[in-house]
Scaffold this motif. Structure first.
Motif, PDB file in Angstrom:
ATOM      1  N   GLY A 147      -6.472  12.178   3.476  1.00 33.43           N
ATOM      2  CA  GLY A 147      -5.627  12.057   4.653  1.00 33.43           C
ATOM      3  C   GLY A 147      -4.179  12.459   4.484  1.00 33.43           C
ATOM      4  O   GLY A 147      -3.462  12.583   5.481  1.00 33.43           O
ATOM      5  N   ARG A 199     -15.473  10.678  14.037  1.00 33.50           N
ATOM      6  CA  ARG A 199     -15.040  12.026  13.655  1.00 33.50           C
ATOM      7  C   ARG A 199     -14.787  12.110  12.151  1.00 33.50           C
ATOM      8  O   ARG A 199     -15.100  13.121  11.520  1.00 33.50           O
ATOM      9  CB  ARG A 199     -13.777  12.416  14.427  1.00 33.50           C
ATOM     10  CG  ARG A 199     -14.021  12.715  15.904  1.00 33.50           C
ATOM     11  CD  ARG A 199     -12.731  13.089  16.609  1.00 33.50           C
ATOM     12  NE  ARG A 199     -12.921  13.294  18.031  1.00 33.50           N
ATOM     13  CZ  ARG A 199     -13.332  14.428  18.591  1.00 33.50           C
ATOM     14  NH1 ARG A 199     -13.600  15.468  17.820  1.00 33.50           N
ATOM     15  NH2 ARG A 199     -13.475  14.536  19.895  1.00 33.50           N
ATOM     16  N   ILE A 200     -14.226  11.057  11.586  1.00 36.10           N
ATOM     17  CA  ILE A 200     -13.987  11.035  10.137  1.00 36.10           C
ATOM     18  C   ILE A 200     -15.315  11.082   9.387  1.00 36.10           C
ATOM     19  O   ILE A 200     -15.472  11.827   8.413  1.00 36.10           O
ATOM     20  CB  ILE A 200     -13.180   9.786   9.733  1.00 36.10           C
ATOM     21  CG1 ILE A 200     -11.747   9.890  10.269  1.00 36.10           C
ATOM     22  CG2 ILE A 200     -13.156   9.626   8.212  1.00 36.10           C
ATOM     23  CD1 ILE A 200     -10.911   8.644  10.040  1.00 36.10           C
ATOM     24  N   LYS A 245      -4.895  17.834   3.142  1.00 35.57           N
ATOM     25  CA  LYS A 245      -5.080  18.729   4.288  1.00 35.57           C
ATOM     26  C   LYS A 245      -4.846  20.188   3.906  1.00 35.57           C
ATOM     27  O   LYS A 245      -5.583  21.075   4.353  1.00 35.57           O
ATOM     28  CB  LYS A 245      -4.139  18.314   5.423  1.00 35.57           C
ATOM     29  CG  LYS A 245      -4.500  16.958   6.032  1.00 35.57           C
ATOM     30  CD  LYS A 245      -3.507  16.557   7.107  1.00 35.57           C
ATOM     31  CE  LYS A 245      -3.868  15.186   7.686  1.00 35.57           C
ATOM     32  NZ  LYS A 245      -2.886  14.741   8.712  1.00 35.57           N
ATOM     33  N   HIS A 264     -16.689  14.512   9.682  1.00 34.51           N
ATOM     34  CA  HIS A 264     -15.919  15.405   8.809  1.00 34.51           C
ATOM     35  C   HIS A 264     -16.352  15.256   7.353  1.00 34.51           C
ATOM     36  O   HIS A 264     -16.607  16.252   6.665  1.00 34.51           O
ATOM     37  CB  HIS A 264     -14.429  15.084   8.955  1.00 34.51           C
ATOM     38  CG  HIS A 264     -13.550  15.823   7.993  1.00 34.51           C
ATOM     39  ND1 HIS A 264     -13.280  17.171   8.112  1.00 34.51           N
ATOM     40  CD2 HIS A 264     -12.886  15.399   6.876  1.00 34.51           C
ATOM     41  CE1 HIS A 264     -12.487  17.549   7.117  1.00 34.51           C
ATOM     42  NE2 HIS A 264     -12.232  16.505   6.359  1.00 34.51           N
ATOM     43  N   THR A 284     -15.255   8.946  18.540  1.00 30.08           N
ATOM     44  CA  THR A 284     -14.059   8.189  18.194  1.00 30.08           C
ATOM     45  C   THR A 284     -13.482   8.726  16.890  1.00 30.08           C
ATOM     46  O   THR A 284     -14.120   9.522  16.189  1.00 30.08           O
ATOM     47  CB  THR A 284     -14.400   6.703  18.024  1.00 30.08           C
ATOM     48  OG1 THR A 284     -15.347   6.567  16.942  1.00 30.08           O
ATOM     49  CG2 THR A 284     -15.012   6.131  19.294  1.00 30.08           C
ATOM     50  N   THR A 285     -12.288   8.271  16.561  1.00 27.93           N
ATOM     51  CA  THR A 285     -11.660   8.709  15.310  1.00 27.93           C
ATOM     52  C   THR A 285     -12.535   8.364  14.112  1.00 27.93           C
ATOM     53  O   THR A 285     -12.719   9.180  13.200  1.00 27.93           O
ATOM     54  CB  THR A 285     -10.278   8.043  15.151  1.00 27.93           C
ATOM     55  OG1 THR A 285      -9.448   8.415  16.255  1.00 27.93           O
ATOM     56  CG2 THR A 285      -9.619   8.495  13.849  1.00 27.93           C
ATOM     57  N   LYS A 286     -13.101   7.161  14.119  1.00 30.89           N
ATOM     58  CA  LYS A 286     -13.967   6.737  13.016  1.00 30.89           C
ATOM     59  C   LYS A 286     -15.189   7.640  12.906  1.00 30.89           C
ATOM     60  O   LYS A 286     -15.562   8.069  11.802  1.00 30.89           O
ATOM     61  CB  LYS A 286     -14.407   5.287  13.222  1.00 30.89           C
ATOM     62  CG  LYS A 286     -15.299   4.764  12.102  1.00 30.89           C
ATOM     63  CD  LYS A 286     -15.721   3.325  12.360  1.00 30.89           C
ATOM     64  CE  LYS A 286     -16.657   2.836  11.256  1.00 30.89           C
ATOM     65  NZ  LYS A 286     -17.084   1.427  11.483  1.00 30.89           N
ATOM     66  N   ASN A 332     -14.079   4.572   3.899  1.00 31.68           N
ATOM     67  CA  ASN A 332     -13.310   4.732   5.130  1.00 31.68           C
ATOM     68  C   ASN A 332     -13.539   3.553   6.070  1.00 31.68           C
ATOM     69  O   ASN A 332     -12.610   3.063   6.710  1.00 31.68           O
ATOM     70  CB  ASN A 332     -13.713   6.034   5.825  1.00 31.68           C
ATOM     71  CG  ASN A 332     -12.995   6.236   7.144  1.00 31.68           C
ATOM     72  OD1 ASN A 332     -11.793   6.400   7.200  1.00 31.68           O
ATOM     73  ND2 ASN A 332     -13.754   6.202   8.227  1.00 31.68           N
ATOM     74  N   ALA A 388     -14.156  18.909  13.076  1.00 31.01           N
ATOM     75  CA  ALA A 388     -14.653  17.601  13.530  1.00 31.01           C
ATOM     76  C   ALA A 388     -13.620  16.831  14.341  1.00 31.01           C
ATOM     77  O   ALA A 388     -13.970  16.050  15.231  1.00 31.01           O
ATOM     78  CB  ALA A 388     -15.088  16.764  12.325  1.00 31.01           C
ATOM     79  N   PHE A 389     -12.340  17.044  14.063  1.00 30.27           N
ATOM     80  CA  PHE A 389     -11.293  16.296  14.759  1.00 30.27           C
ATOM     81  C   PHE A 389     -10.859  16.968  16.062  1.00 30.27           C
ATOM     82  O   PHE A 389     -10.074  16.403  16.818  1.00 30.27           O
ATOM     83  CB  PHE A 389     -10.078  16.120  13.845  1.00 30.27           C
ATOM     84  CG  PHE A 389     -10.370  15.291  12.628  1.00 30.27           C
ATOM     85  CD1 PHE A 389     -10.501  13.915  12.720  1.00 30.27           C
ATOM     86  CD2 PHE A 389     -10.549  15.890  11.392  1.00 30.27           C
ATOM     87  CE1 PHE A 389     -10.791  13.148  11.606  1.00 30.27           C
ATOM     88  CE2 PHE A 389     -10.842  15.130  10.271  1.00 30.27           C
ATOM     89  CZ  PHE A 389     -10.960  13.755  10.376  1.00 30.27           C
ATOM     90  N   LYS A 390     -11.360  18.170  16.313  1.00 29.96           N
ATOM     91  CA  LYS A 390     -10.971  18.898  17.520  1.00 29.96           C
ATOM     92  C   LYS A 390     -12.146  19.158  18.457  1.00 29.96           C
ATOM     93  O   LYS A 390     -11.957  19.348  19.647  1.00 29.96           O
ATOM     94  CB  LYS A 390     -10.340  20.241  17.135  1.00 29.96           C
ATOM     95  CG  LYS A 390      -9.073  20.114  16.302  1.00 29.96           C
ATOM     96  CD  LYS A 390      -8.526  21.487  15.937  1.00 29.96           C
ATOM     97  CE  LYS A 390      -7.262  21.364  15.095  1.00 29.96           C
ATOM     98  NZ  LYS A 390      -6.724  22.697  14.705  1.00 29.96           N
TER      99      LYS A 390
END
Length: 214
Positions: A29, A154-155, A34, A158, A150-152, A205, A82-84
């Motif tokens: 993260g 998506r993580i 990145k 990913h 959700t963010t979770k 995570n 995955a985040f987009k």
């Protein structure tokens, strides 16, 4: 021309394997993760595209490398974005992989009819792997069941896809170069180690999210 492509592929492939290994053990993260991750995606994507060209050329035809290249692209694209990505785009990507997998499996039976047992097995193996992942993870969970991205989630997506791409690339590398004395290890060891890492990082995570909520 093909020899030039092979040389370029080796450069990008080596860079992808190196940066991929770095990303696995970097703190997740942060900015370095990145940057190295983006470099891994670019190197992996370009190296895979070139490998598909090489593997489909008349003098270097390699069904194994071609099929695992398709699988690698699927994992790379769905993992990196995955985040987009939205549900509709994920559905298109999943269905594309499923259709590709079906074609691979159908072509496997043609290979069997021509006496190419090994080629048929390779096609069925990677076809089923791609279809199972795209249907069970992407389509069934996030689309059919309507689970929100959700963010979770998506993580998790990913992590699973990006490590999946590294498993595919590592498998291609060790199989082609016959790294291990027992050949079966070339096929299964990257998947075993990679699956453990996927489970580990997804659980880690989840624990961080719970601790942050306390």
């Amino acid at each position: 021309m093909t020899n030039i492509l092979i040389s370029i592929h080796i450069v990008f492939g080596s860079l992808a394997l190196l940066t991929g290994a770095m990303v696995l053990f970097l703190k997740k993260g942060n900015a370095l993760h990145k940057r190295i991750g983006k470099l891994y995606f670019i190197a992996g994507f370009l190296g895979t595209i070139i490998s598909l060209i090489i593997a489909s050329s008349p003098n270097h035809y390699n069904l194994f490398l071609f099929t695992i290249g398709i699988l690698t692209l699927y994992f790379l694209l769905s993992g990196f974005f995955a985040f987009k990505i939205n549900a509709k785009q994920l559905k298109v990507l999943a269905l594309t992989m499923i259709v590709t997998a079906v074609v691979m499996i159908l072509y496997a039976f043609y290979q069997f009819s021509q006496g190419s047992i090994t080629s048929g097995i390779i096609l069925i193996f990677f076809g089923l792997l791609g279809a199972a992942n795209s249907y069970l993870v992407d389509y069934r969970i996030f689309i059919k069941q309507g689970r929100k991205l959700t963010t979770k989630n998506r993580i998790s997506l990913h992590i699973g896809k990006m490590i999946g791409s590294y498993i595919a690339m590592s498998t291609a590398f060790v199989v082609v170069n016959n790294i291990f004395y027992f050949r079966i290890l070339n096929w299964i060891l990257p998947a075993i180690i990679g699956s453990f890492l996927i489970r580990h990082y997804i659980r880690a995570n989840g624990k961080r999210k719970k601790q942050g909520a306390v």
